[in-house]
Design a protein around this motif. Structure first.
Motif, PDB file in Angstrom:
ATOM      1  N   UNK A 210       0.827  -1.205   0.000  1.00 54.00           N
ATOM      2  CA  UNK A 210       0.000   0.000   0.000  1.00 54.00           C
ATOM      3  C   UNK A 210       0.860   1.254   0.000  1.00 54.00           C
ATOM      4  N   UNK A 211       2.037   1.188   0.625  1.00 59.96           N
ATOM      5  CA  UNK A 211       2.956   2.326   0.559  1.00 59.96           C
ATOM      6  C   UNK A 211       3.384   2.566  -0.885  1.00 59.96           C
ATOM      7  N   UNK A 212       3.698   1.481  -1.611  1.00 60.58           N
ATOM      8  CA  UNK A 212       4.035   1.612  -3.035  1.00 60.58           C
ATOM      9  C   UNK A 212       2.836   2.142  -3.822  1.00 60.58           C
ATOM     10  N   UNK A 213       1.676   1.596  -3.567  1.00 57.10           N
ATOM     11  CA  UNK A 213       0.469   1.965  -4.305  1.00 57.10           C
ATOM     12  C   UNK A 213       0.155   3.449  -4.122  1.00 57.10           C
ATOM     13  N   UNK A 214       0.327   3.951  -2.898  1.00 53.52           N
ATOM     14  CA  UNK A 214      -0.031   5.337  -2.591  1.00 53.52           C
ATOM     15  C   UNK A 214       1.155   6.292  -2.644  1.00 53.52           C
ATOM     16  N   UNK A 215       2.307   5.776  -3.097  1.00 52.23           N
ATOM     17  CA  UNK A 215       3.510   6.605  -3.242  1.00 52.23           C
ATOM     18  C   UNK A 215       3.937   7.228  -1.910  1.00 52.23           C
ATOM     19  N   UNK A 216       3.811   6.456  -0.845  1.00 49.98           N
ATOM     20  CA  UNK A 216       4.281   6.878   0.479  1.00 49.98           C
ATOM     21  C   UNK A 216       5.690   6.335   0.669  1.00 49.98           C
ATOM     22  N   UNK A 217       6.689   7.176   0.810  1.00 51.00           N
ATOM     23  CA  UNK A 217       8.058   6.668   0.966  1.00 51.00           C
ATOM     24  C   UNK A 217       8.239   5.937   2.294  1.00 51.00           C
ATOM     25  N   UNK A 218       8.992   4.851   2.252  1.00 53.56           N
ATOM     26  CA  UNK A 218       9.324   4.082   3.453  1.00 53.56           C
ATOM     27  C   UNK A 218      10.836   4.146   3.625  1.00 53.56           C
ATOM     28  N   UNK A 219      11.282   4.780   4.697  1.00 54.21           N
ATOM     29  CA  UNK A 219      12.709   4.935   4.949  1.00 54.21           C
ATOM     30  C   UNK A 219      13.164   3.913   5.986  1.00 54.21           C
ATOM     31  N   UNK A 220      14.292   3.297   5.705  1.00 53.62           N
ATOM     32  CA  UNK A 220      14.861   2.304   6.625  1.00 53.62           C
ATOM     33  C   UNK A 220      16.376   2.491   6.640  1.00 53.62           C
ATOM     34  N   UNK A 221      16.862   3.408   7.471  1.00 55.80           N
ATOM     35  CA  UNK A 221      18.301   3.699   7.478  1.00 55.80           C
ATOM     36  C   UNK A 221      19.165   2.516   7.917  1.00 55.80           C
ATOM     37  N   UNK A 222      18.560   1.536   8.605  1.00 50.10           N
ATOM     38  CA  UNK A 222      19.309   0.347   9.047  1.00 50.10           C
ATOM     39  C   UNK A 222      18.866  -0.872   8.236  1.00 50.10           C
ATOM     40  N   UNK A 223      18.808  -0.721   6.917  1.00 43.49           N
ATOM     41  CA  UNK A 223      18.224  -1.741   6.048  1.00 43.49           C
ATOM     42  C   UNK A 223      18.968  -3.073   6.106  1.00 43.49           C
ATOM     43  N   UNK A 224      20.258  -3.080   6.441  1.00 45.42           N
ATOM     44  CA  UNK A 224      21.003  -4.346   6.449  1.00 45.42           C
ATOM     45  C   UNK A 224      21.030  -5.002   7.828  1.00 45.42           C
ATOM     46  N   UNK A 225      20.324  -4.409   8.811  1.00 46.93           N
ATOM     47  CA  UNK A 225      20.370  -4.937  10.173  1.00 46.93           C
ATOM     48  C   UNK A 225      19.241  -5.938  10.397  1.00 46.93           C
ATOM     49  N   UNK A 226      19.281  -7.048   9.641  1.00 45.72           N
ATOM     50  CA  UNK A 226      18.248  -8.058   9.772  1.00 45.72           C
ATOM     51  C   UNK A 226      18.353  -9.059   8.644  1.00 45.72           C
ATOM     52  N   UNK A 227      17.252  -9.742   8.358  1.00 44.71           N
ATOM     53  CA  UNK A 227      17.265 -10.781   7.333  1.00 44.71           C
ATOM     54  C   UNK A 227      17.538 -10.215   5.943  1.00 44.71           C
ATOM     55  N   UNK A 228      17.100  -8.971   5.681  1.00 46.09           N
ATOM     56  CA  UNK A 228      17.431  -8.343   4.400  1.00 46.09           C
ATOM     57  C   UNK A 228      18.939  -8.282   4.233  1.00 46.09           C
ATOM     58  N   UNK A 229      19.636  -7.869   5.292  1.00 47.79           N
ATOM     59  CA  UNK A 229      21.090  -7.820   5.262  1.00 47.79           C
ATOM     60  C   UNK A 229      21.710  -9.199   5.122  1.00 47.79           C
ATOM     61  N   UNK A 230      21.127 -10.193   5.786  1.00 50.38           N
ATOM     62  CA  UNK A 230      21.646 -11.562   5.676  1.00 50.38           C
ATOM     63  C   UNK A 230      21.587 -12.042   4.230  1.00 50.38           C
ATOM     64  N   UNK A 231      20.428 -11.820   3.581  1.00 50.23           N
ATOM     65  CA  UNK A 231      20.259 -12.279   2.202  1.00 50.23           C
ATOM     66  C   UNK A 231      21.184 -11.500   1.267  1.00 50.23           C
ATOM     67  N   UNK A 232      21.353 -10.207   1.522  1.00 48.44           N
ATOM     68  CA  UNK A 232      22.270  -9.408   0.706  1.00 48.44           C
ATOM     69  C   UNK A 232      23.715  -9.896   0.881  1.00 48.44           C
TER      70      UNK A 232
END
Length: 362
Positions: A210-232
């Motif tokens: 819904x954030x994408x659909x409504x063009x609401x930006x989602x900021x995550x300054x610690x994007x690699x501090x979790x499973x996203x970072x593990x997969x990266x």
């Protein structure tokens, strides 16, 4: 010496006049429960209930200001469609819990302008579209859970297989990002990556969708501090060189705050999400409306426990604005109730007004 007289004088120091609302709670002896009146009584209940009432009033003021025409700067690449730009920040455990559905409602109905969260919220919003989290207990034994491949978040259980599903889902997106970078010189930011994730999940249960659909930006300054970072990390051994540019996002969130007519901060929890939103508002000499909900205390000097008045000293909350509110409470207890008294009513009224004016309902 009259001991009794002197003791009474010490006990009963002469009172000064004090002009404040009368302390009074809700009367449950009525034939039926009036929930609006019940929540209204929180204002005169005392303690954190009174702070709850103040938070409801503050958020309703944000929404009232949001309905006003925007008269600020024009910046085509940021959301500046309303008189009050509302920043909603939340730690990942809010998405782990059922508060995810509450946040989804707010985002789906386009009632806030900016989201700031931590890595766990990004991955768990996607994971919940693939497989559910489950209710467990706070006292489940960690050693036993580990042997069964079960991870505990408070009293919630997330099986390792859910993370495996997430990795399988994310790898094609990382491949696409890598190819776009190498072939078309596309440099990704965390918010661009999150936008792509919201588009690709294509699931109406998702906050990111819904954030994408409504063009609401989602900021995550610690994007690699979790499973996203593990997969990266794992992915980098297959395709090395994927760049993530944080500067794009700090420019975007700060310019969003600077370009706003008024701003409101609603922050569930502390740490990086709390500071990231407050620091963006420093760039405009402070937010106009502020609500904190967390359990952190100020005695250790942490930003999580810092009071709103401390933020005033930094210029992150505007001096002279309506008194900011902090509720000392675990957010799952109060945020759904706050939404019921604010965003949900606002949305219902807006929908009713559109119908009366002959326009489509939201």
């Amino acid at each position: 010496m009259d001991v009794t007289k002197s003791s009474k004088a010490a006990v009963y120091v002469e009172s000064q006049d004090f002009d404040g609302p009368k302390v009074k709670g809700y009367d449950f002896s009525q034939a039926s429960i009036d929930y609006d009146a019940l929540f209204e009584s929180y204002n005169t209940m005392g303690f954190q209930a009174t702070n709850f009432g103040a938070a409801v009033s503050m958020i309703n003021d944000m929404l009232a200001a949001k309905s006003c025409p925007f008269v600020g700067h024009e910046m085509s690449d940021i959301r500046q469609e309303s008189g009050c730009t509302i920043f909603l920040g939340f730690t990942s455990n809010m998405i782990s819990s059922g508060v995810r559905e509450n946040i989804k409602f707010i985002v789906k109905e386009n009632l806030v302008d900016v989201l700031v969260t931590t890595c766990g919220a990004i991955e768990e919003d996607i994971m919940k579209c693939l497989a559910p989290h489950q209710i467990g207990r706070f006292d489940f034994d960690g050693k036993t859970l580990r042997s069964k491949g079960l991870n505990r978040i408070g009293n919630l259980i997330v099986p390792n297989k859910n993370y495996e599903l997430f990795e399988q889902w994310l790898i094609p997106i990382l491949n696409f990002m890598y190819d776009e970078q190498m072939e078309n010189k596309e440099i990704w930011s965390p918010s661009k990556m999150i936008q792509l994730m919201g588009e690709r999940i294509n699931n109406e249960d998702s906050v990111l969708y819904w954030a994408w659909k409504n063009k609401i930006p989602v900021f995550c300054p610690a994007i690699i501090d979790g499973a996203v970072g593990d997969v990266m990390y794992f992915h980098s051994y297959e395709k090395e060189g994927l760049i993530m540019d944080l500067t794009q996002d700090i420019r975007l969130i700060n310019r969003t705050a600077v370009g706003a007519d008024k701003t409101g901060m609603i922050i569930l929890g502390g740490g990086v999400i709390k500071h990231h939103i407050a620091n963006a508002n420093l760039m405009r000499n402070g937010a106009d409306f502020t609500v904190y909900i967390n359990t952190a205390q100020p005695f250790d000097g942490s930003d999580s426990g810092a009071t709103p008045d401390e933020a005033v000293s930094w210029g992150k909350i505007k001096h002279g604005c309506k008194e900011p509110v902090k509720i000392y409470c675990e957010a799952t207890l109060v945020f759904p109730l706050i939404i019921a008294q604010t965003f949900a009513k606002y949305h219902k009224n807006q929908s009713a007004n559109k119908k009366c004016n002959g326009g489509p309902a939201l």
